[in-house]
Design a protein around this motif. Sequence first.
Motif, PDB file in Angstrom:
ATOM      1  N   TYR A 106      33.146 -34.380  55.430  1.00  0.00           N
ATOM      2  CA  TYR A 106      34.362 -34.778  54.729  1.00  0.00           C
ATOM      3  C   TYR A 106      35.627 -34.348  55.454  1.00  0.00           C
ATOM      4  CZ  TYR A 106      33.637 -29.982  53.090  1.00  0.00           C
ATOM      5  OH  TYR A 106      33.407 -28.640  53.021  1.00  0.00           O
ATOM      6  N   GLN A 107      35.511 -33.572  56.511  1.00  0.00           N
ATOM      7  CA  GLN A 107      36.710 -33.098  57.208  1.00  0.00           C
ATOM      8  C   GLN A 107      37.493 -34.224  57.876  1.00  0.00           C
ATOM      9  OE1 GLN A 107      35.302 -29.804  59.686  1.00  0.00           O
ATOM     10  NE2 GLN A 107      36.582 -28.478  58.432  1.00  0.00           N
ATOM     11  N   GLY A 108      36.889 -35.354  58.082  1.00  0.00           N
ATOM     12  CA  GLY A 108      37.566 -36.435  58.768  1.00  0.00           C
ATOM     13  C   GLY A 108      38.374 -37.355  57.874  1.00  0.00           C
ATOM     14  N   VAL A 109      38.499 -37.043  56.584  1.00  0.00           N
ATOM     15  CA  VAL A 109      39.263 -37.901  55.684  1.00  0.00           C
ATOM     16  C   VAL A 109      40.748 -37.742  56.017  1.00  0.00           C
ATOM     17  CG1 VAL A 109      39.816 -38.465  53.292  1.00  0.00           C
ATOM     18  CG2 VAL A 109      37.527 -37.634  53.870  1.00  0.00           C
ATOM     19  N   PRO A 110      41.391 -38.802  56.492  1.00  0.00           N
ATOM     20  CA  PRO A 110      42.798 -38.683  56.909  1.00  0.00           C
ATOM     21  C   PRO A 110      43.708 -38.227  55.776  1.00  0.00           C
ATOM     22  CG  PRO A 110      41.876 -40.833  57.520  1.00  0.00           C
ATOM     23  CD  PRO A 110      40.876 -40.150  56.639  1.00  0.00           C
ATOM     24  N   GLY A 111      44.564 -37.253  56.078  1.00  0.00           N
ATOM     25  CA  GLY A 111      45.561 -36.795  55.119  1.00  0.00           C
ATOM     26  C   GLY A 111      44.992 -36.041  53.934  1.00  0.00           C
ATOM     27  N   THR A 112      43.756 -35.542  54.058  1.00  0.00           N
ATOM     28  CA  THR A 112      43.105 -34.893  52.925  1.00  0.00           C
ATOM     29  C   THR A 112      42.606 -33.511  53.322  1.00  0.00           C
ATOM     30  OG1 THR A 112      42.394 -37.038  52.084  1.00  0.00           O
ATOM     31  CG2 THR A 112      41.232 -35.115  51.245  1.00  0.00           C
ATOM     32  N   THR A 113      42.897 -32.538  52.493  1.00  0.00           N
ATOM     33  CA  THR A 113      42.346 -31.199  52.643  1.00  0.00           C
ATOM     34  C   THR A 113      41.389 -30.992  51.488  1.00  0.00           C
ATOM     35  OG1 THR A 113      44.386 -30.385  53.654  1.00  0.00           O
ATOM     36  CG2 THR A 113      42.861 -28.728  52.770  1.00  0.00           C
ATOM     37  N   ILE A 114      40.141 -30.770  51.790  1.00  0.00           N
ATOM     38  CA  ILE A 114      39.126 -30.550  50.756  1.00  0.00           C
ATOM     39  C   ILE A 114      39.090 -29.058  50.422  1.00  0.00           C
ATOM     40  CG2 ILE A 114      36.693 -30.783  50.145  1.00  0.00           C
ATOM     41  CD1 ILE A 114      38.066 -33.491  50.680  1.00  0.00           C
ATOM     42  N   PHE A 115      39.176 -28.758  49.136  1.00  0.00           N
ATOM     43  CA  PHE A 115      39.113 -27.364  48.695  1.00  0.00           C
ATOM     44  C   PHE A 115      37.647 -26.962  48.612  1.00  0.00           C
ATOM     45  CE2 PHE A 115      39.261 -23.828  45.667  1.00  0.00           C
ATOM     46  CZ  PHE A 115      40.256 -23.068  46.248  1.00  0.00           C
ATOM     47  N   ASP A 116      37.184 -26.295  49.656  1.00  0.00           N
ATOM     48  CA  ASP A 116      35.798 -25.843  49.720  1.00  0.00           C
ATOM     49  C   ASP A 116      35.779 -24.312  49.769  1.00  0.00           C
ATOM     50  OD1 ASP A 116      36.584 -25.264  52.335  1.00  0.00           O
ATOM     51  OD2 ASP A 116      35.253 -26.740  53.266  1.00  0.00           O
ATOM     52  N   ALA A 117      34.625 -23.733  50.033  1.00  0.00           N
ATOM     53  CA  ALA A 117      34.506 -22.271  50.034  1.00  0.00           C
ATOM     54  C   ALA A 117      35.419 -21.633  51.080  1.00  0.00           C
ATOM     55  CB  ALA A 117      33.051 -21.862  50.273  1.00  0.00           C
ATOM     56  N   ASP A 118      35.548 -22.248  52.251  1.00  0.00           N
ATOM     57  CA  ASP A 118      36.424 -21.685  53.284  1.00  0.00           C
ATOM     58  C   ASP A 118      37.880 -21.704  52.837  1.00  0.00           C
ATOM     59  OD1 ASP A 118      34.327 -21.135  55.051  1.00  0.00           O
ATOM     60  OD2 ASP A 118      34.447 -23.110  55.993  1.00  0.00           O
ATOM     61  N   GLN A 119      38.317 -22.820  52.253  1.00  0.00           N
ATOM     62  CA  GLN A 119      39.686 -22.910  51.739  1.00  0.00           C
ATOM     63  C   GLN A 119      39.900 -21.902  50.611  1.00  0.00           C
ATOM     64  OE1 GLN A 119      41.419 -24.451  54.226  1.00  0.00           O
ATOM     65  NE2 GLN A 119      42.636 -25.352  52.588  1.00  0.00           N
ATOM     66  N   SER A 120      38.896 -21.731  49.792  1.00  0.00           N
ATOM     67  CA  SER A 120      38.991 -20.785  48.680  1.00  0.00           C
ATOM     68  C   SER A 120      39.221 -19.365  49.197  1.00  0.00           C
ATOM     69  CB  SER A 120      37.715 -20.842  47.836  1.00  0.00           C
ATOM     70  OG  SER A 120      37.761 -19.889  46.809  1.00  0.00           O
ATOM     71  N   ARG A 121      38.481 -18.989  50.229  1.00  0.00           N
ATOM     72  CA  ARG A 121      38.670 -17.652  50.805  1.00  0.00           C
ATOM     73  C   ARG A 121      40.051 -17.521  51.432  1.00  0.00           C
ATOM     74  NH1 ARG A 121      33.172 -18.290  51.547  1.00  0.00           N
ATOM     75  NH2 ARG A 121      33.370 -19.429  53.504  1.00  0.00           N
ATOM     76  N   LYS A 122      40.483 -18.550  52.141  1.00  0.00           N
ATOM     77  CA  LYS A 122      41.779 -18.517  52.811  1.00  0.00           C
ATOM     78  C   LYS A 122      42.920 -18.395  51.794  1.00  0.00           C
ATOM     79  CE  LYS A 122      43.172 -22.264  55.152  1.00  0.00           C
ATOM     80  NZ  LYS A 122      43.379 -23.220  56.259  1.00  0.00           N
ATOM     81  N   GLY A 123      42.789 -19.057  50.665  1.00  0.00           N
ATOM     82  CA  GLY A 123      43.873 -19.086  49.692  1.00  0.00           C
ATOM     83  C   GLY A 123      43.703 -18.161  48.506  1.00  0.00           C
ATOM     84  N   TYR A 124      42.763 -17.226  48.599  1.00  0.00           N
ATOM     85  CA  TYR A 124      42.461 -16.376  47.444  1.00  0.00           C
ATOM     86  C   TYR A 124      43.722 -15.760  46.834  1.00  0.00           C
ATOM     87  CZ  TYR A 124      40.578 -12.756  44.472  1.00  0.00           C
ATOM     88  OH  TYR A 124      40.302 -11.960  43.386  1.00  0.00           O
ATOM     89  N   TRP A 125      44.539 -15.072  47.640  1.00  0.00           N
ATOM     90  CA  TRP A 125      45.697 -14.370  47.081  1.00  0.00           C
ATOM     91  C   TRP A 125      46.806 -15.331  46.658  1.00  0.00           C
ATOM     92  CZ3 TRP A 125      44.874 -10.109  44.934  1.00  0.00           C
ATOM     93  CH2 TRP A 125      43.925  -9.227  45.431  1.00  0.00           C
TER      94      TRP A 125
END
Length: 129
Positions: A7-26
């Motif tokens: 799903y990383q190739g969807v243009p203009g889209t950021t998927i909220f996955d486990a990696d994003q969750s860790r990055k944005g925790y605070w």
Amino acid sequence: MPLDKPYQGVPGTTIFDADQSRKGYWLNQFCMSLMKAPNRERFKADERAYLDEWPMTEEQKQAVLARDLNRCIELGGNIYFLAKIGATDGKSFQQMAGSMTGMSEEEYRNMMIGGGRPSTWTPPAKEKK
């Protein structure tokens, strides 16, 4: 071993996955703090001072201060948590989403009523084993 993320190739889209969750925790924890009236009042009184109480990155803090919600999402923010910032500012979710697309609230609403944006993305073909 990292998971396959087709799903990383969807243009203009950021998927909220486990990696994003860790990055944005605070960042997301800060947003959730805005559910309490005293915290909203403190944030509105001195946004920078309140943000500095959270171990967010400087990029995340700057994105919040600029109300750049697209950047917040890139930096790990979840739109449902980020909606707390909009609510603190007296904005509806529809107003926030419109601003994120460069549309007015009415244009955004009409687009969504009309079925949303067309997608031209197709997932990559799976390799046959």
